[in-house]
Scaffold this active site. Structure first.
Site, PDB file in Angstrom:
ATOM      1  N   THR A   1      50.159  29.071  37.348  1.00 61.05           N
ATOM      2  CA  THR A   1      49.860  28.838  38.768  1.00 61.05           C
ATOM      3  C   THR A   1      49.622  27.355  39.054  1.00 61.05           C
ATOM      4  O   THR A   1      50.268  26.778  39.933  1.00 61.05           O
ATOM      5  CB  THR A   1      48.585  29.619  39.170  1.00 61.05           C
ATOM      6  OG1 THR A   1      48.704  30.939  38.640  1.00 61.05           O
ATOM      7  CG2 THR A   1      48.425  29.684  40.647  1.00 61.05           C
TER       8      THR A   1
ATOM      9  N   LYS B   1      37.449  24.447  33.069  1.00 63.02           N
ATOM     10  CA  LYS B   1      35.979  24.434  33.193  1.00 63.02           C
ATOM     11  C   LYS B   1      35.287  24.969  31.955  1.00 63.02           C
ATOM     12  O   LYS B   1      34.241  24.490  31.549  1.00 63.02           O
ATOM     13  CB  LYS B   1      35.539  25.234  34.412  1.00 63.02           C
ATOM     14  CG  LYS B   1      36.061  26.659  34.405  1.00 63.02           C
ATOM     15  CD  LYS B   1      35.832  27.381  35.716  1.00 63.02           C
ATOM     16  CE  LYS B   1      36.492  28.736  35.686  1.00 63.02           C
ATOM     17  NZ  LYS B   1      37.931  28.708  35.965  1.00 63.02           N
TER      18      LYS B   1
ATOM     19  N   GLU C   1      38.548  16.717  37.854  1.00 63.56           N
ATOM     20  CA  GLU C   1      38.133  17.078  39.227  1.00 63.56           C
ATOM     21  C   GLU C   1      38.433  18.535  39.556  1.00 63.56           C
ATOM     22  O   GLU C   1      37.644  19.209  40.221  1.00 63.56           O
ATOM     23  CB  GLU C   1      38.825  16.148  40.232  1.00 63.56           C
ATOM     24  CG  GLU C   1      38.458  16.373  41.685  1.00 63.56           C
ATOM     25  CD  GLU C   1      36.993  16.055  41.988  1.00 63.56           C
ATOM     26  OE1 GLU C   1      36.199  17.005  42.071  1.00 63.56           O
ATOM     27  OE2 GLU C   1      36.649  14.871  42.133  1.00 63.56           O
TER      28      GLU C   1
ATOM     29  N   GLY D   1      37.957  23.584  43.015  1.00 61.64           N
ATOM     30  CA  GLY D   1      39.314  23.280  43.483  1.00 61.64           C
ATOM     31  C   GLY D   1      39.460  21.972  44.216  1.00 61.64           C
ATOM     32  O   GLY D   1      39.264  20.898  43.640  1.00 61.64           O
TER      33      GLY D   1
ATOM     34  N   GLU E   1      40.741  39.259  39.661  1.00 64.36           N
ATOM     35  CA  GLU E   1      41.563  39.768  38.579  1.00 64.36           C
ATOM     36  C   GLU E   1      41.249  41.245  38.321  1.00 64.36           C
ATOM     37  O   GLU E   1      40.236  41.762  38.795  1.00 64.36           O
ATOM     38  CB  GLU E   1      41.309  38.932  37.330  1.00 64.36           C
ATOM     39  CG  GLU E   1      41.732  37.489  37.588  1.00 64.36           C
ATOM     40  CD  GLU E   1      41.538  36.589  36.383  1.00 64.36           C
ATOM     41  OE1 GLU E   1      41.948  36.995  35.289  1.00 64.36           O
ATOM     42  OE2 GLU E   1      40.987  35.499  36.565  1.00 64.36           O
TER      43      GLU E   1
ATOM     44  N   ASP F   1      31.886  32.340  35.543  1.00 65.59           N
ATOM     45  CA  ASP F   1      32.689  31.277  36.146  1.00 65.59           C
ATOM     46  C   ASP F   1      31.798  30.275  36.902  1.00 65.59           C
ATOM     47  O   ASP F   1      31.925  29.062  36.732  1.00 65.59           O
ATOM     48  CB  ASP F   1      33.716  31.919  37.093  1.00 65.59           C
ATOM     49  CG  ASP F   1      34.582  30.894  37.789  1.00 65.59           C
ATOM     50  OD1 ASP F   1      35.588  30.470  37.200  1.00 65.59           O
ATOM     51  OD2 ASP F   1      34.242  30.500  38.930  1.00 65.59           O
TER      52      ASP F   1
ATOM     53  N   LYS G   1      30.773  26.104  36.061  1.00 64.60           N
ATOM     54  CA  LYS G   1      30.945  25.044  37.062  1.00 64.60           C
ATOM     55  C   LYS G   1      29.625  24.319  37.343  1.00 64.60           C
ATOM     56  O   LYS G   1      29.599  23.088  37.415  1.00 64.60           O
ATOM     57  CB  LYS G   1      31.536  25.635  38.341  1.00 64.60           C
ATOM     58  CG  LYS G   1      32.993  26.081  38.136  1.00 64.60           C
ATOM     59  CD  LYS G   1      33.489  26.915  39.296  1.00 64.60           C
ATOM     60  CE  LYS G   1      34.943  27.329  39.099  1.00 64.60           C
ATOM     61  NZ  LYS G   1      35.342  28.373  40.067  1.00 64.60           N
TER      62      LYS G   1
ATOM     63  N   GLY H   1      43.732  28.576  43.969  1.00 64.82           N
ATOM     64  CA  GLY H   1      45.098  28.626  44.494  1.00 64.82           C
ATOM     65  C   GLY H   1      45.939  27.539  43.857  1.00 64.82           C
ATOM     66  O   GLY H   1      45.419  26.502  43.437  1.00 64.82           O
TER      67      GLY H   1
END
Lengths: 325, 325
Positions: B13, B109, B133, B138, B194, B205, B209, B306
């Protein structure tokens, strides 16, 4: 330890903020420069230009001068931070500094918006850096985001609340049912508005800022005279009420949009949906929405003015130049 | 025209997004590098590492390789962009690339959060740059803002919505009165979640971060095992209703705060006032609030995931390195 010596022009609200932050964060900045570059460097103010040397300042007398030539002729000074404001002598000082091989940082929106790229040109000719993050929306890092973070995007629209005074007034009218005059009076009492508030409430301040952002985003010079501009003097309690009743808010927006190859800029009060991200930006805060093709829509929000917030943006530019000398 | 040659590891992706943006914005990026540095440079993908060379890709076959050594041994490649994800072989590849004097950019990450500063150390030892970054939120340029824009500040707190899936689920529950299960199903149908959504909804997740942001803001390594973490599986329609009835919203926040010299990190659903800037961040958007001493409070908002949004952040890192080689 290598010293990066700088001069600050002006010791008003922002100038004092810069001096204080550089003093208080001396060690932190040293560490951060080392982390970023591996170089042992510290930033030091060598000269401060003030108007009257006999006034009492909270600064070591040795640093002060009334004569810009003292700064210009000092080859140790690598960065000049212009915080006098206004058109002249600020413009002359910046150009002379660049020609003397000094990097220039400023918060002077008026000069950048009106000089039609002259300062950028002189900077390029003399191979020095010219940075001005603090000129638009104070702490909101909108210039760095346009120049760096969104570099792989074509921007289609910028829409922002870039004037804290008018946002404070409209917030007061909306949340406390005040008239324009009452809200303006309150802004003046709190120091958010000047005794002559026309540059804010008639939109000149917002116009300069959106002109700067538009130039960066769309790479076009802007004729300030041709921009449609409407202030907020005429907004009534009824206007505010009507907007609220249809789930909208009146916000004073500075906008630049690319339409069929042309850039259209406007500064005016706009009714926006109460769910719009800009609708909930309250008081003296600033916020900017940027729409682009790959990243989608980004919003940045923060304090638009004030001694330390604005100085924080100036210091980020100083750090950036000092890391790269 | 000098070519800055790069290799991309992985063509999923984000990898495809990076390839597309670099192709489509080739001229724009060339112009921007010239504007920034005065150098005639263009960014060019020289190799792309994929798993199966026989699969059909929308790419010139010449660029593809299954063998990382092809990239490692190519001295023309100055930047390696790691977009495979997961712990191994991603970590090995990045370390080998740095030791071969290549700059490394990643969106990984997990590796950054778990490697306890190892990658930063290897980068420093080999005098190459390591940028990431895209690993947090995102398109939201939170890493650049902490590292550069807020450099003259001591940060006291970071509070963010850094996982789009859970924010989508909570928004759906709040705005459409859905149960957790219904909202999760909808997120899965739309590709926001998912088939095994546990890393998102149980908070791993978000934890990675906030650990990354915390390390940057507070310069401390974090023991991930010790962080208090609570997911959103147990949130009911009643919880959402109760919050709404007291003018609050439930948001899944990742937070790091400096309290009495110690950094306290948490990941959990939190009731916040409906006027709080994070309360109105809807759907799959991400947003981060940063509180600091000089700039006050800054909020940054944008698409958290995305192909193109994430790739846009990767491209900003590529631009940054390519401008400074």
């Amino acid at each position: 330890m290598e010293k990066i010596q700088i001069a600050v022009l002006g010791l008003g609200t922002v100038g004092s903020g810069v001096k204080n932050i550089l003093q208080e964060k001396k060690e932190l900045l040293k560490e951060r420069i080392f982390q970023k570059t591996g170089l042992e460097r510290e930033i030091e103010i060598k000269k401060i230009l003030i108007r009257d040397i006999n006034k009492v300042y909270d600064v070591d007398k040795e640093l002060l001068t009334e004569d810009f030539e003292d700064i210009l002729n000092d080859d140790d000074i690598k960065i000049v931070v212009e915080l006098i404001g206004g058109n002249q002598p600020a413009t002359d000082y910046m150009i002379k500094a660049m020609k003397a091989n000094k990097n220039v940082i400023t918060a002077n929106k008026l000069v950048i918006a009106k000089s039609n790229g002259l300062l950028e040109k002189v900077a390029k000719e003399n191979d020095v850096r010219f940075m001005y993050e603090a000129s638009v929306a104070g702490t909101v890092p909108v210039i760095k985001v346009i120049n760096d973070s969104l570099v792989g995007n074509s921007i289609s629209k910028i829409s922002g609340i870039v004037n804290g005074t008018t946002n404070y007034i409209l917030s007061k009218m909306t949340n406390e049912n005040k008239s324009f005059e009452e809200a303006l009076k309150s802004a003046q009492d709190l120091g958010f508005a000047e005794s002559d508030p026309s540059s804010d409430i008639d939109g000149d301040d917002s116009l300069y800022k959106i002109a700067i952002l538009s130039k960066l985003a769309f790479s076009t010079e802007i004729d300030l005279e041709k921009i449609s501009k409407q202030g907020i003097r005429h907004i009534t309690k009824t206007d505010i009420e009507n907007a609220k009743n249809s789930n909208k808010r009146i916000k004073f927006l500075a906008q630049a949009e690319k339409k069929e190859g042309k850039v259209v800029i406007s500064v005016s009060p706009v009714e926006i949906d109460s769910k719009h991200p800009l609708a909930n930006v309250e008081g003296a805060m600033n916020a900017v929405c940027i729409s682009c093709d790959n990243a989608g829509e980004i919003m940045l929000q923060g304090a638009g003015a004030g001694s330390r917030p604005t100085a924080s943006a100036v210091v980020s530019d100083i750090f950036s130049v000092a890391s790269k000398l």
